[in-house]
Design a protein around this motif. Structure first.
Motif, PDB file in Angstrom:
ATOM      1  N   LEU A   1     -64.218 -20.431 -15.427  1.00 26.43           N
ATOM      2  CA  LEU A   1     -62.858 -20.921 -15.614  1.00 26.43           C
ATOM      3  C   LEU A   1     -62.566 -20.834 -17.101  1.00 26.43           C
ATOM      4  CD1 LEU A   1     -60.271 -22.539 -14.766  1.00 26.43           C
ATOM      5  CD2 LEU A   1     -61.625 -24.620 -15.134  1.00 26.43           C
TER       6      LEU A   1
ATOM      7  N   GLU B   1     -57.268 -26.711  -5.956  1.00 25.14           N
ATOM      8  CA  GLU B   1     -58.582 -26.842  -6.588  1.00 25.14           C
ATOM      9  C   GLU B   1     -59.425 -25.650  -6.150  1.00 25.14           C
ATOM     10  OE1 GLU B   1     -58.936 -31.707  -6.114  1.00 25.14           O
ATOM     11  OE2 GLU B   1     -60.400 -30.410  -5.129  1.00 25.14           O
TER      12      GLU B   1
ATOM     13  N   LYS C   1     -68.456 -21.498 -17.363  1.00 20.82           N
ATOM     14  CA  LYS C   1     -68.954 -21.527 -15.986  1.00 20.82           C
ATOM     15  C   LYS C   1     -68.762 -22.928 -15.425  1.00 20.82           C
ATOM     16  CE  LYS C   1     -72.852 -19.857 -13.297  1.00 20.82           C
ATOM     17  NZ  LYS C   1     -74.219 -19.344 -13.352  1.00 20.82           N
ATOM     18  N   ALA C   2     -67.903 -23.047 -14.445  1.00 25.11           N
ATOM     19  CA  ALA C   2     -67.592 -24.361 -13.882  1.00 25.11           C
ATOM     20  C   ALA C   2     -67.681 -24.279 -12.364  1.00 25.11           C
ATOM     21  CB  ALA C   2     -66.209 -24.820 -14.312  1.00 25.11           C
ATOM     22  N   PHE C   3     -68.267 -25.278 -11.773  1.00 29.20           N
ATOM     23  CA  PHE C   3     -68.498 -25.280 -10.327  1.00 29.20           C
ATOM     24  C   PHE C   3     -67.191 -25.515  -9.562  1.00 29.20           C
ATOM     25  CE2 PHE C   3     -69.692 -27.339  -6.333  1.00 29.20           C
ATOM     26  CZ  PHE C   3     -70.599 -26.412  -5.843  1.00 29.20           C
ATOM     27  N   ALA C   4     -66.349 -26.362 -10.115  1.00 27.55           N
ATOM     28  CA  ALA C   4     -65.079 -26.683  -9.445  1.00 27.55           C
ATOM     29  C   ALA C   4     -64.086 -27.185 -10.483  1.00 27.55           C
ATOM     30  CB  ALA C   4     -65.288 -27.753  -8.377  1.00 27.55           C
ATOM     31  N   ALA C   5     -62.805 -27.099 -10.141  1.00 29.25           N
ATOM     32  CA  ALA C   5     -61.783 -27.649 -11.040  1.00 29.25           C
ATOM     33  C   ALA C   5     -60.447 -27.706 -10.329  1.00 29.25           C
ATOM     34  CB  ALA C   5     -61.649 -26.803 -12.314  1.00 29.25           C
ATOM     35  N   VAL C   6     -59.608 -28.588 -10.811  1.00 28.82           N
ATOM     36  CA  VAL C   6     -58.206 -28.604 -10.398  1.00 28.82           C
ATOM     37  C   VAL C   6     -57.535 -27.508 -11.217  1.00 28.82           C
ATOM     38  CG1 VAL C   6     -56.082 -29.968 -10.328  1.00 28.82           C
ATOM     39  CG2 VAL C   6     -58.304 -31.107 -10.000  1.00 28.82           C
ATOM     40  N   LEU C   7     -56.835 -26.607 -10.528  1.00 24.16           N
ATOM     41  CA  LEU C   7     -56.267 -25.454 -11.227  1.00 24.16           C
ATOM     42  C   LEU C   7     -54.922 -25.763 -11.856  1.00 24.16           C
ATOM     43  CD1 LEU C   7     -57.273 -22.758  -8.614  1.00 24.16           C
ATOM     44  CD2 LEU C   7     -57.996 -22.797 -11.012  1.00 24.16           C
TER      45      LEU C   7
END
Ligand SMILES: [Zn+2]
Ligand SMILES: [Zn+2]
Lengths: 164, 292
Positions: free
Chosen positions: A135, A123, A139-145
């Protein structure tokens, strides 16, 4: 019609454990074709259907080849092209000398992004950077890659590879 | 002030685990909205199970959450019996529905945990659960919440969450296409802008993030008119008409692979570019968090 039988051609009885290997493990590459016809039926030989053969010889998950490590492939920005292997459980990307992946680039914050291993996955999280993490252009603060994801940090662009 | 939105389930109708749906995810509807210290959860699809696990790991002992149900179809309630905080005496859950839903939420959440369906009964849940209705003056911790009735078999409701000028709209399971004023001309020219009802456009107005049901492509919709879901391109038009900054196309079709979702979004992006707008449109993706 297909039926399951053991290596001796004896049909598996109903309820017998039928998870097995095609062909006989004691005779790898044996001349017998695993599939043949018997009394007009197609027969699939799956090795001896005993608990001992299976448990002693084969265990799911034990025989996987060593995996390639996950990585960030840098395709744009200072130093590109470059490969940054994600060898640690937590990898900080930024301008700081303390960053694990250090890239001197404008619009890159000192500690810009954290990539964290969570079980078998990775992540990322934006470390409250000034210009954010994009991503796949959002614009994304967090994510599972996921394999092939494109991460943009200012003028630096990475492609994430899951490895394996 | 801070607003975070995380997608825990973005799939429509039924969970779709497997390699074909890894990027956008296979869990059904569940979105976490965190505004300052308040936690709002939209729908209890299968994505709720994992959210529950995360909440227990990251929260202090006392956990307070506000749950909103768009409607009670399976893909919006099935995660609830697996939501671990519901079993914790330390947790307090406020469960909401639109006033017009007439206590359907209470009744059906209990019914899906009756012994024929599930081993634990609703009455045995240890958390404190309160039921409430969203009215025209509902506010929770300074967050103004509104509901809007949508077009869906058996009705569904959209919710908006607004505080200090930041607004999130959650509008899933809504066959927006049926409400377009120019349905006849759209049928012959799909490129034509769909003129949507003023009331709903106003409800969604100026959202920083509009999360909306865009299950179908153009050709799929032609075969599924009346099933209760919208074309992704119609959601784009809703975003453009209501002045949304970002649109998350949600409730992906269970038949769609990741590639299918990406193709659907590409068409949406082209529609935005063609309109001359800078609005961001993307496919809602499990495990993705936005900061607004
Ligand atoms: Zn649904
Ligand atoms: Zn529904």
């Amino acid at each position: 019609m297909w039926t399951l039988c053991n290596a001796d051609g004896v049909e598996a009885s109903p309820g017998a454990r039928t998870r097995g290997i095609i062909g006989d493990p004691a005779n790898p590459g044996g001349t017998d074709s695993p599939a043949s016809r018997k009394n007009g039926k197609h027969v699939l030989k799956i090795g001896r259907l005993t608990e001992t053969t299976l448990s002693q010889s084969f265990h799911p998950g034990r025989h996987v080849r060593p995996k390639k490590k996950a990585e960030l492939e840098q395709v744009e920005g200072p130093g590109a092209p470059a490969r940054h292997i994600l060898a640690k459980d937590e990898v900080v990307v930024g301008r700081s000398r303390e960053a694990d992946v250090q890239i001197e680039s404008e619009m890159m914050s000192r500690k810009h992004m954290l990539v964290r291993r969570v079980g078998p996955e990775f992540e990322y999280e934006d470390l409250d950077s000034k210009f954010g993490v994009y991503l796949n252009s959002v614009k994304a603060f967090a994510a599972v890659l996921r394999d092939g994801d494109v991460l943009q940090l200012g003028k630096v662009v990475f492609i994430f590879h899951e490895g394996g | 002030m801070s607003t975070f939105v995380r997608f825990w389930g973005t799939r429509g109708s039924i969970p779709t685990p497997g390699h074909k749906t890894r990027r956008y995810g296979g869990n059904t509807s569940c979105v976490e909205i965190r505004i300052d210290d308040s936690l709002f959860i939209c729908d209890a699809g299968t994505g709720l199970r994992e959210l529950g696990v995360h909440l227990l790991a990251r929260e202090d002992k006392h956990l307070e959450a506000h749950l909103f149900f768009s409607h009670m179809h399976w893909d919006h309630i099935q995660g609830f019996p697996f939501f671990v905080p519901a079993y914790s005496p330390e947790a307090e859950l406020h469960v909401y529905e639109a006033k017009e839903a007439n206590e359907r939420v209470v009744r059906l959440l209990q019914a899906q945990m009756s012994s024929e369906y599930f081993p634990v009964s609703f009455a045995d849940l240890k958390s404190r659960i309160h039921f409430g209705a969203v009215t025209s003056d509902t506010s929770v911790d300074g967050v103004r919440i509104r509901a809007f009735e949508q077009i869906h078999p058996g009705k569904s409701f959209a919710y908006s969450f607004e505080k200090n000028g930041t607004k999130v709209v959650y509008a899933t399971d809504n066959e927006l296409d049926l409400s377009a004023k120019n349905r006849d001309t759209i049928a012959t020219n799909p490129d034509e802008r769909r003129i949507l009802p003023k009331e709903f456009v106003r409800f969604c107005e100026n959202a920083d993030l509009l999360i909306a049901d865009g299950q179908y492509t153009e050709s799929e919709y032609l075969k599924k008119e009346g099933w209760g879901h919208a074309r992704a391109t119609t959601v784009v038009d809703l975003g453009l008409q209501s002045g949304a900054k970002q649109v998350a196309v949600f409730h992906h079709d269970p038949m769609h692979s990741d590639q299918d979702v990406e193709d659907k979004i590409s068409i949406c992006e082209r529609r935005v570019i063609f309109s001359g707008s800078k609005m961001v449109v993307f496919g809602a993706r499990e495990g993705m968090t936005l900061k607004l």
